[in-house]
Design a protein around this motif. Structure first.
Motif, PDB file in Angstrom:
ATOM      1  N   GLU A  18     -20.260 -72.119  63.995  1.00 27.14           N
ATOM      2  CA  GLU A  18     -21.643 -72.069  63.518  1.00 27.14           C
ATOM      3  C   GLU A  18     -22.353 -73.422  63.637  1.00 27.14           C
ATOM      4  N   GLU A  19     -21.604 -74.511  63.458  1.00 28.82           N
ATOM      5  CA  GLU A  19     -22.221 -75.836  63.514  1.00 28.82           C
ATOM      6  C   GLU A  19     -22.419 -76.329  64.952  1.00 28.82           C
ATOM      7  N   ASP A  20     -21.883 -75.604  65.933  1.00 30.98           N
ATOM      8  CA  ASP A  20     -21.906 -76.084  67.314  1.00 30.98           C
ATOM      9  C   ASP A  20     -22.966 -75.421  68.178  1.00 30.98           C
ATOM     10  N   THR A  21     -23.718 -74.482  67.616  1.00 29.46           N
ATOM     11  CA  THR A  21     -24.800 -73.847  68.366  1.00 29.46           C
ATOM     12  C   THR A  21     -25.989 -73.646  67.444  1.00 29.46           C
ATOM     13  N   GLN A  22     -27.175 -73.631  68.016  1.00 26.43           N
ATOM     14  CA  GLN A  22     -28.386 -73.562  67.202  1.00 26.43           C
ATOM     15  C   GLN A  22     -28.566 -72.199  66.550  1.00 26.43           C
ATOM     16  N   ILE A  23     -28.162 -71.151  67.256  1.00 26.41           N
ATOM     17  CA  ILE A  23     -28.418 -69.795  66.775  1.00 26.41           C
ATOM     18  C   ILE A  23     -27.133 -68.990  66.829  1.00 26.41           C
ATOM     19  N   MET A  24     -26.824 -68.282  65.713  1.00 27.22           N
ATOM     20  CA  MET A  24     -25.698 -67.352  65.677  1.00 27.22           C
ATOM     21  C   MET A  24     -26.128 -66.142  64.865  1.00 27.22           C
ATOM     22  N   VAL A  25     -26.096 -64.955  65.489  1.00 26.97           N
ATOM     23  CA  VAL A  25     -26.581 -63.750  64.824  1.00 26.97           C
ATOM     24  C   VAL A  25     -25.598 -62.610  65.021  1.00 26.97           C
ATOM     25  N   ASN A  26     -25.644 -61.639  64.107  1.00 26.09           N
ATOM     26  CA  ASN A  26     -24.861 -60.418  64.237  1.00 26.09           C
ATOM     27  C   ASN A  26     -25.677 -59.343  64.956  1.00 26.09           C
ATOM     28  N   SER A  27     -24.972 -58.329  65.462  1.00 24.13           N
ATOM     29  CA  SER A  27     -25.642 -57.191  66.087  1.00 24.13           C
ATOM     30  C   SER A  27     -25.035 -55.902  65.560  1.00 24.13           C
ATOM     31  N   ALA A  28     -25.767 -54.787  65.759  1.00 19.62           N
ATOM     32  CA  ALA A  28     -25.316 -53.505  65.218  1.00 19.62           C
ATOM     33  C   ALA A  28     -24.487 -52.710  66.220  1.00 19.62           C
ATOM     34  N   ASN A  29     -24.709 -52.953  67.506  1.00 12.53           N
ATOM     35  CA  ASN A  29     -23.981 -52.260  68.573  1.00 12.53           C
ATOM     36  C   ASN A  29     -24.236 -53.017  69.863  1.00 12.53           C
ATOM     37  N   MET A  30     -23.654 -52.565  70.973  1.00 13.24           N
ATOM     38  CA  MET A  30     -23.797 -53.311  72.212  1.00 13.24           C
ATOM     39  C   MET A  30     -25.237 -53.327  72.711  1.00 13.24           C
ATOM     40  N   ARG A  31     -25.934 -52.210  72.602  1.00  7.87           N
ATOM     41  CA  ARG A  31     -27.339 -52.190  73.026  1.00  7.87           C
ATOM     42  C   ARG A  31     -28.143 -53.222  72.244  1.00  7.87           C
ATOM     43  N   ASP A  32     -27.911 -53.269  70.932  1.00  4.66           N
ATOM     44  CA  ASP A  32     -28.600 -54.231  70.071  1.00  4.66           C
ATOM     45  C   ASP A  32     -28.250 -55.661  70.479  1.00  4.66           C
ATOM     46  N   ALA A  33     -26.974 -55.907  70.768  1.00  3.40           N
ATOM     47  CA  ALA A  33     -26.533 -57.255  71.155  1.00  3.40           C
ATOM     48  C   ALA A  33     -27.221 -57.707  72.433  1.00  3.40           C
ATOM     49  N   VAL A  34     -27.313 -56.814  73.418  1.00  6.13           N
ATOM     50  CA  VAL A  34     -27.941 -57.172  74.690  1.00  6.13           C
ATOM     51  C   VAL A  34     -29.437 -57.412  74.506  1.00  6.13           C
ATOM     52  N   GLU A  35     -30.081 -56.586  73.685  1.00  9.74           N
ATOM     53  CA  GLU A  35     -31.517 -56.783  73.437  1.00  9.74           C
ATOM     54  C   GLU A  35     -31.778 -58.113  72.745  1.00  9.74           C
ATOM     55  N   ILE A  36     -30.962 -58.443  71.742  1.00  9.86           N
ATOM     56  CA  ILE A  36     -31.115 -59.726  71.054  1.00  9.86           C
ATOM     57  C   ILE A  36     -30.908 -60.875  72.046  1.00  9.86           C
ATOM     58  N   ALA A  37     -29.851 -60.763  72.851  1.00  6.88           N
ATOM     59  CA  ALA A  37     -29.545 -61.827  73.824  1.00  6.88           C
ATOM     60  C   ALA A  37     -30.677 -62.001  74.822  1.00  6.88           C
ATOM     61  N   SER A  38     -31.287 -60.885  75.244  1.00  5.78           N
ATOM     62  CA  SER A  38     -32.378 -60.975  76.228  1.00  5.78           C
ATOM     63  C   SER A  38     -33.587 -61.697  75.650  1.00  5.78           C
ATOM     64  N   HIS A  39     -33.810 -61.558  74.344  1.00  6.10           N
ATOM     65  CA  HIS A  39     -34.933 -62.256  73.696  1.00  6.10           C
ATOM     66  C   HIS A  39     -34.622 -63.739  73.500  1.00  6.10           C
ATOM     67  N   LEU A  40     -33.363 -64.061  73.285  1.00  6.07           N
ATOM     68  CA  LEU A  40     -32.976 -65.460  73.070  1.00  6.07           C
ATOM     69  C   LEU A  40     -32.901 -66.232  74.386  1.00  6.07           C
ATOM     70  N   ALA A  41     -32.600 -65.549  75.474  1.00  3.68           N
ATOM     71  CA  ALA A  41     -32.420 -66.207  76.774  1.00  3.68           C
ATOM     72  C   ALA A  41     -33.762 -66.578  77.388  1.00  3.68           C
ATOM     73  N   GLN A  42     -33.759 -67.665  78.127  1.00  6.72           N
ATOM     74  CA  GLN A  42     -34.932 -68.120  78.859  1.00  6.72           C
ATOM     75  C   GLN A  42     -34.638 -68.073  80.355  1.00  6.72           C
ATOM     76  N   LYS A  43     -35.678 -68.169  81.150  1.00  5.72           N
ATOM     77  CA  LYS A  43     -35.512 -68.135  82.597  1.00  5.72           C
ATOM     78  C   LYS A  43     -34.517 -69.204  83.040  1.00  5.72           C
ATOM     79  N   GLY A  44     -33.524 -68.823  83.867  1.00 11.09           N
ATOM     80  CA  GLY A  44     -32.477 -69.738  84.306  1.00 11.09           C
ATOM     81  C   GLY A  44     -31.223 -69.689  83.459  1.00 11.09           C
ATOM     82  N   ASP A  45     -31.281 -68.984  82.319  1.00 12.00           N
ATOM     83  CA  ASP A  45     -30.113 -68.858  81.436  1.00 12.00           C
ATOM     84  C   ASP A  45     -29.151 -67.784  81.949  1.00 12.00           C
TER      85      ASP A  45
END
Length: 457
Positions: free
Chosen positions: A399-426
């Protein structure tokens, strides 16, 4: 062809098979072909296609239970590698003096094909597939089996291969007594599956070194000289086969190494030297240089031509669920590494990718030590999205080694969250470090759900 070792097991009578998956059903068909009275028992439901195979072959079976009296009446038992030797029914069999072995041990006694056996905590599926690809492209009549592909026993029953490339897990090695690998490859050893080994690393190391059991001086033992647990294990386990080590730091002859021009150099006695620029390899990353060295040593020892090896090592495509490119959406790359079921595999994945990673990880923790990931997470990971029921240990460690750490409810939710956190080139990377069976059927199901969710973005 290698001489077939002597297997001191019954060659007739009642053979009971525990587990009706790929290996169990293949074993059943081979055993019936060899004249055994075969009976199959699975404590769970048998998949319809395997049930059909058994019925077509006229082999009796049960599902949803293990009938103790029937099992204890066996002359020989072949069990699934997923069944520990510590469960009560296995202990009863052993106490009665009834041999309990695995598919690989059983099938090996019925073939004189050369057996090229690959084990390791990480990279064994990729190296097994790469080795098979190089050999088959080089014109060898070669089968692929073990912990990957079709049942070894079924291929022994129905095919006529001159050699096999076998991916061998520690669980499979535990069920071997007389088996002999003509070529044994030990890629690395990192703590994994320790719950199966009394949480003692030395027990797991001993299991991995069973790959060299019964080898002869004319056989080959290929291993990573850079791996500290392997080199420490060699102080206790002494191979009699010819050793062919590989290294990124030491110039080994015979063996494989990386020269100052960033070329793999492979030297095998009585063969011409092989060299290849690592930037021409189809699989990139430090861990894949090791995998190519191991596969290259196997291939060179089989007297393959340098030009054929180079073409194959430059054209190979990795197996699904292992650093598998899925898509590039809005400038973000999505990578499926669902097969990364331990921390070391995640370390390799992070090491091979550029910075700015959104990491999806979590699942059933196997006693993982996440500390080794901290430096890479700190320098490369933008955010972590957790999957699975309980990720408290991941939070505690990272937790101390990354700026953001979140839980997800299922794989679809995890991918959607990741897509919002990611920026172009990530890069959004699914590399769980954990087993999958809290939310998913297996790592393939987890990877397939990830790919489906990505394509639905």
């Amino acid at each position: 062809m290698a001489a077939i070792p002597t297997y001191h097991y019954p060659q007739q009578g009642k053979l009971v098979i525990l587990g009706a998956g790929e290996s169990g059903v293949g074993t059943a068909i081979l055993a019936k072909q060899k004249g055994f009275d075969v009976w199959v028992s699975d404590a769970g439901a048998i998949a319809p296609r395997y049930k059909q195979h058994l019925e077509d072959a006229g082999i009796p079976y049960e599902e949803g239970k293990h009938s103790e009296a029937q099992i204890l009446d066996a002359a020989l038992v072949v069990k699934s590698p997923g069944i520990p030797r510590t469960v009560p029914i296995i202990r009863q069999l052993i106490s009665k003096g009834i041999p309990v072995i695995g598919e690989i041990e059983f099938a090996a006694q019925y073939t004189d094909a050369k057996l090229i056996c690959i084990t390791g905590s990480n990279g064994k599926s990729t190296t097994t597939m790469l080795t098979w690809y190089i050999l088959s492209q080089g014109g060898l009549n070669v089968g692929l089996a073990g912990n990957i592909g079709r049942s070894f026993a079924l291929q022994v029953a129905n095919e006529q291969y001159d050699c096999y490339v076998l991916e061998i897990s520690s669980f499979m090695l535990d069920d071997m007594e007389y088996f002999r690998a003509d070529v044994a490859v030990l890629l690395n050893i990192t703590p994994d599956h320790l719950d199966r080994y009394e949480h003692k690393l030395e027990n797991y190391v001993d299991s991995k070194f069973r790959i060299i059991r019964n080898q002869q001086p004319g056989d080959l033992f290929i291993y990573c000289a850079d791996d500290p647990i392997t080199t420490e294990g060699l102080k206790k386990h002494h191979p009699v086969a010819m050793a062919l080590p590989f290294s990124l730091t030491d110039k080994l002859q015979p063996g494989a190494y990386l020269n100052d021009q960033e070329e793999i150099v492979i030297n095998v006695p009585y063969q011409d030297t092989f060299t290849m620029d690592i930037h021409e390899l189809s699989l990139q990353g430090k861990h894949n240089v090791y995998n190519n060295m191991a596969s290259g040593l196997v291939a060179k020892a089989q007297e393959l031509r340098n030009a054929s090896m180079k073409e194959s090592m430059g054209s190979f495509r990795n197996i699904p669920h292992r650093l598998e490119f899925v898509a590039c959406i809005a400038g973000v790359n999505y990578i499926n590494d669902s097969k990364a079921t331990n921390v070391n595999a995640v370390w390799y994945a992070l090491e091979s990718l550029p910075p700015k990673i959104v990491l999806i990880m979590g699942g059933v923790d196997k006693g993982n030590d996440y500390e080794m990931l901290r430096d890479l997470v700190r320098t490369k990971v933008r955010a972590i999205v957790c999957i699975g029921k309980d990720n408290s240990r991941i939070y505690d460690a990272l937790e101390e080694d990354t700026q953001i750490m979140v839980n997800s409810a299922n794989m679809r939710d995890a991918v959607e969250i990741a897509s919002h956190l990611a920026q172009k080139g990530d890069t959004v990377l699914l590399s769980p470090a954990c087993a999958s069976f809290d939310w998913f059927k297996n790592f393939e199901d987890r990877g397939d759900q990830f790919k489906e969710a990505v394509m639905n973005l």
